[in-house]
Design a protein around this motif. Structure first.
Motif: not given
Ligand SMILES: Cc1ncc(COP(=O)(O)O)c(C=O)c1O
Length: 310
Positions: A52, A164, A158, A247, A22, A160-162
């Protein structure tokens, strides 16, 4: 690894100064906001995040001399709150979940709205919908491609916010590569559909589909349970001496699941998003793990050989 049927390269995002993937979107979002005139001296940065991104923003705001108010909830871990405070962030704890849904996220977003109304000159990075988040990760993919001499057959990422995955997928397309993108989500996350369920491991997964989500960017989706995250993390330490976050264990487990489908000689890359020190009281604590899963979970033996890592 001598018996690996394919190459597996890991990108260790733990090595960023704030310890996670992040750092990059935190910096990119703030830089673009400054360039666009949305942030200047005296702006108060306000965001809801307990992990993060919060640490990444706290770091950037400390560097820029900006006040950062981070809205968290009681589930935020004590080490993360301590890190945020050490960077000088103001930590604003929302004590009650949203009465309609029982979730903290809507309550935290409501608190962000309140704080923004109180501070005339404020900026909300809004990581779940800000397109500067995926834009920053085009660089993440470029670094992987460069380190892999221009060829990446599989990317394990992986979500979460999508941010990456979207940024990496957009860069893959821009470069005209044939990389197959494997999204690694949590069991109980709704990003790719399905019902929301309780999740213990923070980081990947989301209780609502993020605004940054786009259909068709992932070629495969693998859902990993909390238990299997722990197994993946523990295997990563044991076999590769890499102490990584939850993750990362999920990503390792996803590679393990697909290992008999990946053609021999393929070049695979896996993104390991953060460091393991923030999980010492959970994933790496035997008592915590036994209490929740009954035993210390292990990576199941594959049909063919040991998990390949190189
Ligand atoms: C430890 C960890 N893994 C994976 C992700 C997922 O990344 P993204 O938010 O870019 O999809 C996050 C996002 O906060 C994260 O903190």
């Amino acid at each position: 690894m001598p018996d690996a049927p394919f190459e597996l390269h890991a990108k260790l995002e733990a090595l960023n100064p704030g310890g996670s993937i992040k750092d990059r979107p935190a910096r990119a979002i703030m830089r673009r906001a400054i360039d666009a005139g949305l942030v200047s001296r005296g702006t108060v940065v306000i965001e809801s995040s307990s992990g993060n991104l919060a640490i990444g923003l706290a770091q950037v705001c400390a560097y820029l001399g900006l006040r950062f108010i981070c809205v968290v909830d009681p589930k935020t871990t004590a080490p993360n709150v301590a890190i945020l405070r050490a960077f000088g962030a103001d930590v604003d704890v929302v004590e009650q979940p949203d009465p309609a849904t029982g979730e903290y996220l809507p309550a935290r977003l409501e608190r962000v709205r309140q704080l923004r109304a109180e501070h005339r000159h404020s900026f909300w990075p809004n990581q779940y919908a800000n397109t500067d988040n995926p834009l920053a990760h085009r660089q993440t993919m470029q670094e992987i491609v460069d380190a892999c001499d221009g060829r990446v057959d599989y990317l394990f990422c992986t979500v979460s916010t999508f941010g990456t995955l979207r940024g990496c997928a957009e860069q893959v397309r821009a470069l005209g590569l044939a990389t197959r993108i494997v999204a690694v989500d949590a069991v109980g996350s709704v990003i790719f559909g399905g019902a929301a369920a309780r999740r213990l491991i923070p980081g990947h997964g989301a209780a609502t589909r993020p605004g940054l989500f786009r259909d068709g960017l992932a070629d495969r989706v693998v859902h990993v349970s909390d238990r299997d995250c722990v197994a993946g993390c523990r295997a990563l330490v044991r076999r590769e001496a890499i102490l990584a976050g939850g993750s990362s264990g999920a990503a390792v487990m996803a590679v393990h699941r697909l290992r008999d489908e990946i053609p021999s000689g393929a070049r695979c890359a896996v993104i390991l998003p953060d460091r393991g020190e923030r999980y010492l009281e959970t994933i790496y604590c035997d008592a915590w793990v036994r209490e929740r899963f009954g035993e210390i979970p292990e990576l199941p033996a594959p049909a063919s050989a040991a998990v390949p890592m190189c």
